[in-house]
Design a protein around this motif. Structure first.
Motif, PDB file in Angstrom:
ATOM      1  N   PHE A  34     -74.709 133.677 -33.774  1.00 44.12           N
ATOM      2  CA  PHE A  34     -75.959 133.015 -33.391  1.00 44.12           C
ATOM      3  C   PHE A  34     -75.823 132.164 -32.131  1.00 44.12           C
ATOM      4  N   VAL A  35     -74.732 131.420 -32.011  1.00 43.14           N
ATOM      5  CA  VAL A  35     -74.562 130.547 -30.849  1.00 43.14           C
ATOM      6  C   VAL A  35     -74.430 131.384 -29.575  1.00 43.14           C
ATOM      7  N   ILE A  36     -73.623 132.414 -29.630  1.00 42.12           N
ATOM      8  CA  ILE A  36     -73.436 133.280 -28.471  1.00 42.12           C
ATOM      9  C   ILE A  36     -74.739 134.005 -28.142  1.00 42.12           C
ATOM     10  N   LYS A  37     -75.425 134.484 -29.185  1.00 44.61           N
ATOM     11  CA  LYS A  37     -76.700 135.177 -28.974  1.00 44.61           C
ATOM     12  C   LYS A  37     -77.707 134.271 -28.282  1.00 44.61           C
ATOM     13  N   LYS A  38     -77.802 133.035 -28.719  1.00 50.69           N
ATOM     14  CA  LYS A  38     -78.764 132.089 -28.141  1.00 50.69           C
ATOM     15  C   LYS A  38     -78.430 131.826 -26.674  1.00 50.69           C
ATOM     16  N   LYS A  39     -77.143 131.596 -26.381  1.00 44.48           N
ATOM     17  CA  LYS A  39     -76.743 131.338 -25.003  1.00 44.48           C
ATOM     18  C   LYS A  39     -77.012 132.549 -24.108  1.00 44.48           C
ATOM     19  N   LEU A  40     -76.723 133.727 -24.611  1.00 41.83           N
ATOM     20  CA  LEU A  40     -76.943 134.938 -23.828  1.00 41.83           C
ATOM     21  C   LEU A  40     -78.438 135.191 -23.638  1.00 41.83           C
ATOM     22  N   ALA A  41     -79.227 134.979 -24.670  1.00 46.98           N
ATOM     23  CA  ALA A  41     -80.680 135.133 -24.555  1.00 46.98           C
ATOM     24  C   ALA A  41     -81.249 134.132 -23.550  1.00 46.98           C
ATOM     25  N   GLU A  42     -80.767 132.903 -23.590  1.00 47.17           N
ATOM     26  CA  GLU A  42     -81.222 131.901 -22.617  1.00 47.17           C
ATOM     27  C   GLU A  42     -80.824 132.291 -21.198  1.00 47.17           C
ATOM     28  N   GLN A  43     -79.619 132.820 -21.036  1.00 47.73           N
ATOM     29  CA  GLN A  43     -79.179 133.261 -19.714  1.00 47.73           C
ATOM     30  C   GLN A  43     -80.073 134.391 -19.213  1.00 47.73           C
ATOM     31  N   ILE A  44     -80.362 135.355 -20.073  1.00 44.07           N
ATOM     32  CA  ILE A  44     -81.246 136.462 -19.699  1.00 44.07           C
ATOM     33  C   ILE A  44     -82.605 135.921 -19.272  1.00 44.07           C
ATOM     34  N   CYS A  45     -83.179 135.055 -20.087  1.00 50.01           N
ATOM     35  CA  CYS A  45     -84.514 134.523 -19.807  1.00 50.01           C
ATOM     36  C   CYS A  45     -84.536 133.692 -18.528  1.00 50.01           C
ATOM     37  N   ASN A  46     -83.547 132.843 -18.351  1.00 51.67           N
ATOM     38  CA  ASN A  46     -83.497 132.002 -17.150  1.00 51.67           C
ATOM     39  C   ASN A  46     -83.311 132.832 -15.886  1.00 51.67           C
ATOM     40  N   GLU A  47     -82.426 133.820 -15.946  1.00 48.07           N
ATOM     41  CA  GLU A  47     -82.201 134.667 -14.777  1.00 48.07           C
ATOM     42  C   GLU A  47     -83.442 135.492 -14.458  1.00 48.07           C
ATOM     43  N   LEU A  48     -84.112 135.982 -15.485  1.00 44.08           N
ATOM     44  CA  LEU A  48     -85.344 136.736 -15.256  1.00 44.08           C
ATOM     45  C   LEU A  48     -86.426 135.860 -14.632  1.00 44.08           C
ATOM     46  N   MET A  49     -86.561 134.638 -15.115  1.00 48.73           N
ATOM     47  CA  MET A  49     -87.583 133.738 -14.569  1.00 48.73           C
ATOM     48  C   MET A  49     -87.321 133.470 -13.088  1.00 48.73           C
ATOM     49  N   THR A  50     -86.081 133.188 -12.737  1.00 57.31           N
ATOM     50  CA  THR A  50     -85.741 132.938 -11.330  1.00 57.31           C
ATOM     51  C   THR A  50     -86.001 134.185 -10.497  1.00 57.31           C
ATOM     52  N   HIS A  51     -85.593 135.329 -11.008  1.00 62.32           N
ATOM     53  CA  HIS A  51     -85.776 136.598 -10.296  1.00 62.32           C
ATOM     54  C   HIS A  51     -87.269 136.867 -10.057  1.00 62.32           C
ATOM     55  N   MET A  52     -88.066 136.691 -11.090  1.00 63.67           N
ATOM     56  CA  MET A  52     -89.502 136.957 -10.954  1.00 63.67           C
ATOM     57  C   MET A  52     -90.162 135.978  -9.987  1.00 63.67           C
ATOM     58  N   GLU A  53     -89.785 134.714 -10.072  1.00 64.33           N
ATOM     59  CA  GLU A  53     -90.339 133.720  -9.143  1.00 64.33           C
ATOM     60  C   GLU A  53     -89.962 134.054  -7.704  1.00 64.33           C
ATOM     61  N   MET A  54     -88.739 134.502  -7.504  1.00 53.08           N
ATOM     62  CA  MET A  54     -88.287 134.864  -6.164  1.00 53.08           C
ATOM     63  C   MET A  54     -89.090 136.062  -5.649  1.00 53.08           C
ATOM     64  N   GLU A  55     -89.291 137.046  -6.494  1.00 57.23           N
ATOM     65  CA  GLU A  55     -90.098 138.188  -6.077  1.00 57.23           C
ATOM     66  C   GLU A  55     -91.526 137.755  -5.744  1.00 57.23           C
ATOM     67  N   GLU A  56     -92.096 136.927  -6.606  1.00 55.84           N
ATOM     68  CA  GLU A  56     -93.492 136.513  -6.427  1.00 55.84           C
ATOM     69  C   GLU A  56     -93.693 135.630  -5.203  1.00 55.84           C
ATOM     70  N   VAL A  78     -98.660 141.609 -12.775  1.00 58.24           N
ATOM     71  CA  VAL A  78     -99.162 141.603 -14.161  1.00 58.24           C
ATOM     72  C   VAL A  78     -97.991 141.802 -15.125  1.00 58.24           C
ATOM     73  N   GLU A  79     -97.069 142.681 -14.773  1.00 57.08           N
ATOM     74  CA  GLU A  79     -95.885 142.885 -15.614  1.00 57.08           C
ATOM     75  C   GLU A  79     -95.057 141.606 -15.693  1.00 57.08           C
ATOM     76  N   HIS A  80     -94.946 140.885 -14.589  1.00 53.94           N
ATOM     77  CA  HIS A  80     -94.249 139.597 -14.589  1.00 53.94           C
ATOM     78  C   HIS A  80     -94.928 138.629 -15.549  1.00 53.94           C
ATOM     79  N   SER A  81     -96.240 138.563 -15.489  1.00 50.88           N
ATOM     80  CA  SER A  81     -96.988 137.647 -16.346  1.00 50.88           C
ATOM     81  C   SER A  81     -96.724 137.939 -17.818  1.00 50.88           C
ATOM     82  N   SER A  82     -96.729 139.199 -18.171  1.00 55.05           N
ATOM     83  CA  SER A  82     -96.467 139.604 -19.552  1.00 55.05           C
ATOM     84  C   SER A  82     -95.041 139.234 -19.965  1.00 55.05           C
ATOM     85  N   ALA A  83     -94.089 139.473 -19.093  1.00 57.00           N
ATOM     86  CA  ALA A  83     -92.688 139.140 -19.386  1.00 57.00           C
ATOM     87  C   ALA A  83     -92.511 137.635 -19.546  1.00 57.00           C
ATOM     88  N   LYS A  84     -93.184 136.862 -18.698  1.00 55.85           N
ATOM     89  CA  LYS A  84     -93.071 135.402 -18.780  1.00 55.85           C
ATOM     90  C   LYS A  84     -93.604 134.874 -20.112  1.00 55.85           C
TER      91      LYS A  84
END
Length: 161
Positions: A34-56, A78-84
């Motif tokens: 669970f701890v590793i999963k949470k950290k990895l999920a947070e890393q995925i989400c944070n990296e995606l948010m930065t990536h999408m903001e940079m694209e936008e 629109v795909e970014h909005s849904s992912a966010k």
């Protein structure tokens, strides 16, 4: 001659591959981690948010007029909005809650669809334009440096040299 390893499209494709690898790591984790999963999920989400903001904020505005494909850029937004929205739900959850893994899987599928469209439809059109992709890559790296997601602009621009 332009070195494609340093251009904006190459930078985005590299990030797409990195995100895909993170999703694959998440899939391989067993339930007790669970701890590793949470950290990895947070890393995925944070990296995606930065990536999408940079694209936008940087990439899409720079290439929109050049590719003359407003529909494709609009669909990507629109795909970014849904992912966010899904990312916000995931970040508010704890590992083990109902639908946690399912939401990450759906996010993965959405991102794979989105990156496939970018790589197969938008990026080839961008490469055919007169947009200075190296300069745009530097601008995108600067965006990430400001957010603390790259060690330095020089490292980002000269990676792989």
């Amino acid at each position: 001659m332009t070195n494609q390893r340093h251009d904006a499209v190459a930078m985005l494709i590299s990030e797409h591959h990195s995100t895909k690898a993170l999703f694959q790591q998440f899939e391989k984790l067993c339930d007790p981690s669970f701890v590793i999963k949470k950290k990895l999920a947070e890393q995925i989400c944070n990296e995606l948010m930065t990536h999408m903001e940079m694209e936008e904020q940087v990439f899409y505005p720079a290439v929109r007029a050049a590719v003359k494909e407003d529909d494709e850029i609009d669909e990507a937004l629109v795909e970014h909005s849904s992912a966010k929205e899904l990312i916000q739900q995931i970040m508010a959850m704890e590992v083990g809650e109902d639908l946690y893994d399912a939401k990450l899987k759906v996010l993965q599928e959405q991102i794979e669809h989105h990156t496939g469209e970018e790589e197969n439809e938008i990026f080839p059109k961008v490469r055919e334009t007169k947009v200075d992709l190296v300069a745009l890559g530097v601008q995108m790296a600067g965006f990430k440096v400001k957010r603390g997601t790259l060690p330095s602009l020089a490292d980002a621009v000269h990676a792989g040299s």
